[in-house]
Structures are given as C-alpha cells and as structure tokens.
Write a protein that holds these residues in place. Sequence first.
Motif, PDB file in Angstrom:
ATOM      1  N   GLU A   6      39.726   7.093   7.644  1.00  0.00           N
ATOM      2  CA  GLU A   6      39.138   6.189   8.623  1.00  0.00           C
ATOM      3  C   GLU A   6      37.712   5.841   8.218  1.00  0.00           C
ATOM      4  OE1 GLU A   6      41.657   9.285  10.938  1.00  0.00           O
ATOM      5  OE2 GLU A   6      40.188   9.286   9.307  1.00  0.00           O
ATOM      6  N   SER A   7      37.308   4.633   8.542  1.00  0.00           N
ATOM      7  CA  SER A   7      35.940   4.205   8.300  1.00  0.00           C
ATOM      8  C   SER A   7      35.556   3.168   9.342  1.00  0.00           C
ATOM      9  CB  SER A   7      35.772   3.637   6.887  1.00  0.00           C
ATOM     10  OG  SER A   7      36.554   2.472   6.702  1.00  0.00           O
ATOM     11  N   GLY A   8      34.289   2.873   9.413  1.00  0.00           N
ATOM     12  CA  GLY A   8      33.805   1.837  10.311  1.00  0.00           C
ATOM     13  C   GLY A   8      33.150   2.343  11.571  1.00  0.00           C
ATOM     14  N   GLY A   9      33.176   3.634  11.800  1.00  0.00           N
ATOM     15  CA  GLY A   9      32.521   4.170  12.973  1.00  0.00           C
ATOM     16  C   GLY A   9      31.012   4.120  12.835  1.00  0.00           C
ATOM     17  N   GLY A  10      30.345   4.437  13.919  1.00  0.00           N
ATOM     18  CA  GLY A  10      28.901   4.425  13.915  1.00  0.00           C
ATOM     19  C   GLY A  10      28.358   4.356  15.316  1.00  0.00           C
ATOM     20  N   LEU A  11      27.128   3.899  15.409  1.00  0.00           N
ATOM     21  CA  LEU A  11      26.441   3.787  16.686  1.00  0.00           C
ATOM     22  C   LEU A  11      26.438   2.336  17.133  1.00  0.00           C
ATOM     23  CD1 LEU A  11      24.667   5.069  18.929  1.00  0.00           C
ATOM     24  CD2 LEU A  11      22.691   4.601  17.453  1.00  0.00           C
ATOM     25  N   ALA A  12      26.834   2.104  18.362  1.00  0.00           N
ATOM     26  CA  ALA A  12      26.827   0.767  18.936  1.00  0.00           C
ATOM     27  C   ALA A  12      26.273   0.830  20.346  1.00  0.00           C
ATOM     28  CB  ALA A  12      28.228   0.166  18.949  1.00  0.00           C
ATOM     29  N   GLN A  13      25.710  -0.264  20.781  1.00  0.00           N
ATOM     30  CA  GLN A  13      25.269  -0.371  22.161  1.00  0.00           C
ATOM     31  C   GLN A  13      26.413  -0.832  23.047  1.00  0.00           C
ATOM     32  OE1 GLN A  13      21.825  -3.014  21.901  1.00  0.00           O
ATOM     33  NE2 GLN A  13      20.473  -1.235  22.050  1.00  0.00           N
ATOM     34  N   ALA A  14      26.298  -0.560  24.326  1.00  0.00           N
ATOM     35  CA  ALA A  14      27.287  -1.053  25.277  1.00  0.00           C
ATOM     36  C   ALA A  14      27.451  -2.561  25.134  1.00  0.00           C
ATOM     37  CB  ALA A  14      26.871  -0.691  26.698  1.00  0.00           C
ATOM     38  N   VAL A  15      28.676  -3.011  25.270  1.00  0.00           N
ATOM     39  CA  VAL A  15      29.141  -4.391  25.094  1.00  0.00           C
ATOM     40  C   VAL A  15      29.115  -4.840  23.646  1.00  0.00           C
ATOM     41  CG1 VAL A  15      28.442  -4.949  27.439  1.00  0.00           C
ATOM     42  CG2 VAL A  15      27.011  -5.716  25.544  1.00  0.00           C
ATOM     43  N   GLY A  16      28.744  -3.951  22.728  1.00  0.00           N
ATOM     44  CA  GLY A  16      28.794  -4.272  21.320  1.00  0.00           C
ATOM     45  C   GLY A  16      30.190  -4.110  20.759  1.00  0.00           C
ATOM     46  N   SER A  17      30.310  -4.285  19.451  1.00  0.00           N
ATOM     47  CA  SER A  17      31.607  -4.242  18.791  1.00  0.00           C
ATOM     48  C   SER A  17      31.558  -3.400  17.529  1.00  0.00           C
ATOM     49  CB  SER A  17      32.072  -5.659  18.422  1.00  0.00           C
ATOM     50  OG  SER A  17      32.250  -6.473  19.554  1.00  0.00           O
ATOM     51  N   LEU A  18      32.681  -2.808  17.207  1.00  0.00           N
ATOM     52  CA  LEU A  18      32.890  -2.118  15.953  1.00  0.00           C
ATOM     53  C   LEU A  18      34.312  -2.400  15.495  1.00  0.00           C
ATOM     54  CD1 LEU A  18      31.356   1.434  16.600  1.00  0.00           C
ATOM     55  CD2 LEU A  18      30.454  -0.285  15.028  1.00  0.00           C
ATOM     56  N   ARG A  19      34.518  -2.375  14.195  1.00  0.00           N
ATOM     57  CA  ARG A  19      35.858  -2.473  13.651  1.00  0.00           C
ATOM     58  C   ARG A  19      36.137  -1.250  12.800  1.00  0.00           C
ATOM     59  NH1 ARG A  19      38.129  -7.083   9.531  1.00  0.00           N
ATOM     60  NH2 ARG A  19      36.792  -5.869   8.104  1.00  0.00           N
ATOM     61  N   LEU A  20      37.130  -0.488  13.196  1.00  0.00           N
ATOM     62  CA  LEU A  20      37.546   0.681  12.452  1.00  0.00           C
ATOM     63  C   LEU A  20      38.655   0.308  11.485  1.00  0.00           C
ATOM     64  CD1 LEU A  20      37.708   3.381  15.282  1.00  0.00           C
ATOM     65  CD2 LEU A  20      35.726   2.561  13.971  1.00  0.00           C
ATOM     66  N   SER A  21      38.652   0.951  10.337  1.00  0.00           N
ATOM     67  CA  SER A  21      39.670   0.729   9.328  1.00  0.00           C
ATOM     68  C   SER A  21      40.382   2.027   9.016  1.00  0.00           C
ATOM     69  CB  SER A  21      39.052   0.175   8.037  1.00  0.00           C
ATOM     70  OG  SER A  21      38.403  -1.051   8.255  1.00  0.00           O
ATOM     71  N   CYS A  22      41.658   1.925   8.762  1.00  0.00           N
ATOM     72  CA  CYS A  22      42.469   3.053   8.329  1.00  0.00           C
ATOM     73  C   CYS A  22      43.143   2.658   7.035  1.00  0.00           C
ATOM     74  CB  CYS A  22      43.503   3.423   9.390  1.00  0.00           C
ATOM     75  SG  CYS A  22      44.632   4.748   8.905  1.00  0.00           S
ATOM     76  N   SER A  23      42.748   3.287   5.958  1.00  0.00           N
ATOM     77  CA  SER A  23      43.360   3.045   4.666  1.00  0.00           C
ATOM     78  C   SER A  23      44.173   4.263   4.262  1.00  0.00           C
ATOM     79  CB  SER A  23      42.311   2.719   3.606  1.00  0.00           C
ATOM     80  OG  SER A  23      41.396   3.789   3.453  1.00  0.00           O
ATOM     81  N   ALA A  24      45.121   4.049   3.385  1.00  0.00           N
ATOM     82  CA  ALA A  24      46.033   5.121   3.014  1.00  0.00           C
ATOM     83  C   ALA A  24      46.261   5.157   1.518  1.00  0.00           C
ATOM     84  CB  ALA A  24      47.372   4.967   3.733  1.00  0.00           C
ATOM     85  N   SER A  25      46.460   6.344   1.029  1.00  0.00           N
ATOM     86  CA  SER A  25      46.942   6.551  -0.324  1.00  0.00           C
ATOM     87  C   SER A  25      48.254   7.307  -0.241  1.00  0.00           C
ATOM     88  CB  SER A  25      45.929   7.324  -1.171  1.00  0.00           C
ATOM     89  OG  SER A  25      45.685   8.609  -0.630  1.00  0.00           O
ATOM     90  N   GLY A  26      49.157   6.977  -1.108  1.00  0.00           N
ATOM     91  CA  GLY A  26      50.428   7.669  -1.140  1.00  0.00           C
ATOM     92  C   GLY A  26      51.519   7.069  -0.277  1.00  0.00           C
ATOM     93  N   THR A  27      51.214   6.006   0.443  1.00  0.00           N
ATOM     94  CA  THR A  27      52.225   5.359   1.261  1.00  0.00           C
ATOM     95  C   THR A  27      51.781   3.944   1.591  1.00  0.00           C
ATOM     96  OG1 THR A  27      53.696   5.646   3.170  1.00  0.00           O
ATOM     97  CG2 THR A  27      51.345   6.020   3.522  1.00  0.00           C
ATOM     98  N   THR A  28      52.713   3.147   2.023  1.00  0.00           N
ATOM     99  CA  THR A  28      52.442   1.790   2.481  1.00  0.00           C
ATOM    100  C   THR A  28      52.445   1.795   3.998  1.00  0.00           C
ATOM    101  OG1 THR A  28      53.476   0.824   0.517  1.00  0.00           O
ATOM    102  CG2 THR A  28      53.210  -0.603   2.437  1.00  0.00           C
TER     103      THR A  28
END
Length: 113
Positions: A6-28
């Motif tokens: 997982e990546s993309g986490g962090g600190l955001a203010q209320a009403v803000g936005s974040l996009r998390l990503s889930c990448s994989a190795s070993g499978t599709t």
Amino acid sequence: QVQLLESGGGLAQAVGSLRLSCSASGTTLSNHGVAWYRQAPGKQRDLVATITTGAFVAYVDSVKGRFTICRDSAKNIIYLQMNNLKPKDSAVYYCGLPSLESWGQGTQVTVSS
C-alpha cells in the motif's frame, strides 16, 4: 509468493483528499476480489470497500459517497480515492485479497481538523 504494498497515505486536513494505491507482485489483481480495510488505534479492523473481478464495488456506509475503489488493470493497481476526509477516517489502511488470505502491511492515514 504474493506480496501487496500500500502507498499514498499521509496527513490530510478535513475535507481534503488522498488516493491510496495497492500494488502487487506475484499475482494479477484483476483476477481477485480485492478489499480495503482500516484499523484505528484501539479499534477492530473494519472492511471499507471491495471490488470483485467483475468490477462490482461495495462500501461501508460511513464512506459511501466519499470513497471510490477502482482498478487500473494495465498497471496492476487497485486505488482507493478518498474525498471529503474526516478525522474519523484516521487509521492504518490495508489492502487484501481475501481469497488468498493475503494482505499488505498498511499505510497510515491521518486526518486533522
């Protein structure tokens, strides 16, 4: 064999936005149902969103209308777009493949007021 990151986490203010990503190795990822979970301190791990191999999506009530789960098959990535964030969304977020009983190590999301 199968590792999720997982990546993309962090600190955001209320009403803000974040996009998390889930990448994989070993499978599709598009060959599996994928779920996002979150766990806040002192709380149980909760299911947040799911996407099936047929691209059917579902969300827990508390994030409906704010979060969107989708996949980019070409990049082998599952995203969790989080809009209108609230402090109660603060947690460690995990992606998982329930059929393989596999999950990542999580990414921290902290939302301040």
